[in-house]
Design a protein around this motif. Structure first.
Motif, mmCIF file in Angstrom:
data_model
loop_
_atom_site.group_PDB
_atom_site.id
_atom_site.type_symbol
_atom_site.label_atom_id
_atom_site.label_comp_id
_atom_site.label_asym_id
_atom_site.label_seq_id
_atom_site.Cartn_x
_atom_site.Cartn_y
_atom_site.Cartn_z
ATOM 1 N N ARG A 21 4.365 -1.401 8.425
ATOM 2 C CA ARG A 21 3.053 -1.193 8.212
ATOM 3 C C ARG A 21 3.447 -0.314 6.938
ATOM 4 O O ARG A 21 2.563 -0.061 5.953
ATOM 5 N N GLY A 22 3.801 1.120 6.769
ATOM 6 C CA GLY A 22 4.370 2.083 5.868
ATOM 7 C C GLY A 22 4.542 1.081 4.566
ATOM 8 O O GLY A 22 4.377 1.732 3.384
ATOM 9 N N LEU A 23 5.754 -0.266 4.340
ATOM 10 C CA LEU A 23 5.447 -0.550 3.933
ATOM 11 C C LEU A 23 4.324 -1.506 3.710
ATOM 12 O O LEU A 23 4.771 -2.011 1.930
ATOM 13 N N LYS A 24 4.055 -2.195 4.137
ATOM 14 C CA LYS A 24 3.193 -3.344 3.626
ATOM 15 C C LYS A 24 1.883 -2.528 2.960
ATOM 16 O O LYS A 24 1.204 -2.835 2.592
ATOM 17 N N ASP A 25 1.221 -1.003 3.360
ATOM 18 C CA ASP A 25 -0.041 -1.026 2.709
ATOM 19 C C ASP A 25 0.206 0.325 3.175
ATOM 20 O O ASP A 25 0.327 1.081 4.292
ATOM 21 N N PRO A 26 0.630 0.900 2.350
ATOM 22 C CA PRO A 26 1.277 2.447 2.055
ATOM 23 C C PRO A 26 0.099 3.135 2.478
ATOM 24 O O PRO A 26 0.259 5.117 2.771
ATOM 25 N N ALA A 27 -0.645 2.819 1.979
ATOM 26 C CA ALA A 27 -2.195 3.731 1.203
ATOM 27 C C ALA A 27 -3.174 4.596 2.846
ATOM 28 O O ALA A 27 -3.078 5.278 2.968
ATOM 29 N N ALA A 28 -3.018 3.097 3.585
ATOM 30 C CA ALA A 28 -3.882 3.460 4.816
ATOM 31 C C ALA A 28 -3.077 4.213 5.962
ATOM 32 O O ALA A 28 -3.259 4.507 6.778
ATOM 33 N N SER A 29 -1.512 4.066 5.898
ATOM 34 C CA SER A 29 -0.280 4.108 7.109
ATOM 35 C C SER A 29 -0.487 5.456 6.297
ATOM 36 O O SER A 29 0.221 6.563 7.167
ATOM 37 N N GLY A 30 -0.927 6.281 5.506
ATOM 38 C CA GLY A 30 -0.330 7.941 5.374
ATOM 39 C C GLY A 30 1.025 7.908 4.568
ATOM 40 O O GLY A 30 1.105 9.132 4.223
ATOM 41 N N ALA A 31 1.908 6.960 4.271
ATOM 42 C CA ALA A 31 2.994 7.106 3.918
ATOM 43 C C ALA A 31 2.700 6.829 2.205
ATOM 44 O O ALA A 31 2.012 6.775 1.560
ATOM 45 N N PRO A 32 4.394 7.077 2.279
ATOM 46 C CA PRO A 32 4.078 7.213 0.103
ATOM 47 C C PRO A 32 3.854 6.474 -0.540
ATOM 48 O O PRO A 32 3.591 5.264 0.357
ATOM 49 N N THR A 33 3.135 6.228 -1.960
ATOM 50 C CA THR A 33 2.002 5.263 -2.246
ATOM 51 C C THR A 33 3.325 4.283 -3.019
ATOM 52 O O THR A 33 3.023 2.786 -2.877
ATOM 53 N N GLU A 34 4.295 4.741 -2.852
ATOM 54 C CA GLU A 34 5.704 3.407 -3.670
ATOM 55 C C GLU A 34 6.885 3.176 -2.047
ATOM 56 O O GLU A 34 7.484 4.631 -1.522
ATOM 57 N N PRO A 35 6.911 2.357 -2.575
ATOM 58 C CA PRO A 35 8.487 1.975 -1.323
ATOM 59 C C PRO A 35 9.321 2.805 -1.170
ATOM 60 O O PRO A 35 10.442 3.231 -2.531
ATOM 61 N N THR A 36 10.053 3.776 -0.604
ATOM 62 C CA THR A 36 11.041 5.249 -1.450
ATOM 63 C C THR A 36 11.749 4.379 -0.424
ATOM 64 O O THR A 36 12.323 3.946 0.514
ATOM 65 N N PRO A 37 13.583 4.742 -1.032
ATOM 66 C CA PRO A 37 14.724 4.570 -0.529
ATOM 67 C C PRO A 37 14.385 5.053 1.288
ATOM 68 O O PRO A 37 15.814 4.295 2.033
ATOM 69 N N LEU A 38 14.303 5.946 1.303
ATOM 70 C CA LEU A 38 14.449 6.346 2.874
ATOM 71 C C LEU A 38 13.513 5.397 3.710
ATOM 72 O O LEU A 38 14.041 5.143 4.830
ATOM 73 N N LEU A 39 12.080 5.343 3.385
ATOM 74 C CA LEU A 39 11.539 4.719 3.698
ATOM 75 C C LEU A 39 12.303 3.251 4.451
ATOM 76 O O LEU A 39 12.325 2.436 5.339
ATOM 77 N N VAL A 40 12.964 2.236 3.154
ATOM 78 C CA VAL A 40 13.839 1.349 3.780
ATOM 79 C C VAL A 40 14.469 1.539 4.509
ATOM 80 O O VAL A 40 15.239 0.385 4.963
ATOM 81 N N VAL A 41 14.898 2.583 3.908
ATOM 82 C CA VAL A 41 16.311 3.093 4.985
ATOM 83 C C VAL A 41 15.662 2.859 6.064
ATOM 84 O O VAL A 41 16.639 3.080 7.040
ATOM 85 N N ALA A 42 14.890 3.880 6.721
ATOM 86 C CA ALA A 42 14.096 3.514 7.997
ATOM 87 C C ALA A 42 13.742 2.360 8.330
ATOM 88 O O ALA A 42 14.046 1.995 9.443
ATOM 89 N N VAL A 43 13.090 1.116 7.487
ATOM 90 C CA VAL A 43 12.999 -0.415 8.095
ATOM 91 C C VAL A 43 14.314 -1.016 8.217
ATOM 92 O O VAL A 43 13.946 -1.369 9.636
#
Length: 58
Positions: A21-43
Protein backbone atom coordinates in the motif's frame (compact mmCIF):
# COMPACT_ATOMS: atom_id res chain seq x y z
CA UNK A 1 -0.61 -26.23 11.06
CA UNK A 2 0.14 -24.83 14.48
CA UNK A 3 -1.20 -21.64 16.01
CA UNK A 4 2.30 -20.15 15.93
CA UNK A 5 2.57 -20.71 12.18
CA UNK A 6 -0.84 -19.20 11.61
CA UNK A 7 0.04 -16.10 13.65
CA UNK A 8 3.31 -15.70 11.74
CA UNK A 9 1.45 -15.95 8.44
CA UNK A 10 -1.09 -13.31 9.49
CA UNK A 11 1.65 -10.95 10.67
CA UNK A 12 3.54 -11.44 7.41
CA UNK A 13 0.45 -10.73 5.33
CA UNK A 14 -0.33 -7.55 7.31
CA UNK A 15 3.24 -6.31 6.88
CA UNK A 16 3.14 -7.17 3.18
CA UNK A 17 -0.18 -5.38 2.70
CA UNK A 18 1.07 -2.27 4.47
CA UNK A 19 4.30 -2.20 2.48
CA UNK A 20 2.56 -2.69 -0.87
CA UNK A 21 0.00 0.00 0.00
CA UNK A 22 2.90 2.34 0.76
CA UNK A 23 4.44 1.66 -2.64
CA UNK A 24 1.16 2.02 -4.55
CA UNK A 25 -0.07 5.26 -2.94
CA UNK A 26 2.55 6.82 -0.68
CA UNK A 27 0.63 10.04 -0.03
CA UNK A 28 -2.50 8.29 1.29
CA UNK A 29 -0.56 5.79 3.42
CA UNK A 30 1.67 8.37 5.09
CA UNK A 31 4.74 6.81 3.53
CA UNK A 32 7.44 8.88 1.82
CA UNK A 33 6.29 10.43 -1.46
CA UNK A 34 8.89 8.43 -3.40
CA UNK A 35 9.72 4.75 -3.00
CA UNK A 36 12.82 4.74 -0.84
CA UNK A 37 15.32 1.89 -0.74
CA UNK A 38 14.13 1.05 2.78
CA UNK A 39 10.52 0.71 1.62
CA UNK A 40 11.55 -1.52 -1.29
CA UNK A 41 13.57 -3.70 1.09
CA UNK A 42 10.57 -3.89 3.45
CA UNK A 43 8.33 -5.08 0.61
CA UNK A 44 10.86 -7.69 -0.53
CA UNK A 45 11.40 -8.90 3.04
CA UNK A 46 7.65 -9.22 3.58
CA UNK A 47 7.28 -11.21 0.35
CA UNK A 48 10.09 -13.58 1.31
CA UNK A 49 8.73 -13.92 4.85
CA UNK A 50 5.24 -14.72 3.59
CA UNK A 51 6.54 -17.18 1.00
CA UNK A 52 8.62 -19.11 3.53
CA UNK A 53 5.74 -19.17 6.01
CA UNK A 54 3.39 -20.52 3.34
CA UNK A 55 6.01 -23.09 2.36
CA UNK A 56 6.24 -24.20 5.99
CA UNK A 57 2.47 -24.73 6.10
CA UNK A 58 2.33 -26.73 2.88
Amino acid sequence: MTLQTLVLLVVGMVVLGTAVRGLKDPAASGAPTEPTPLLVVAVLAAIVYSAFTLAAIV
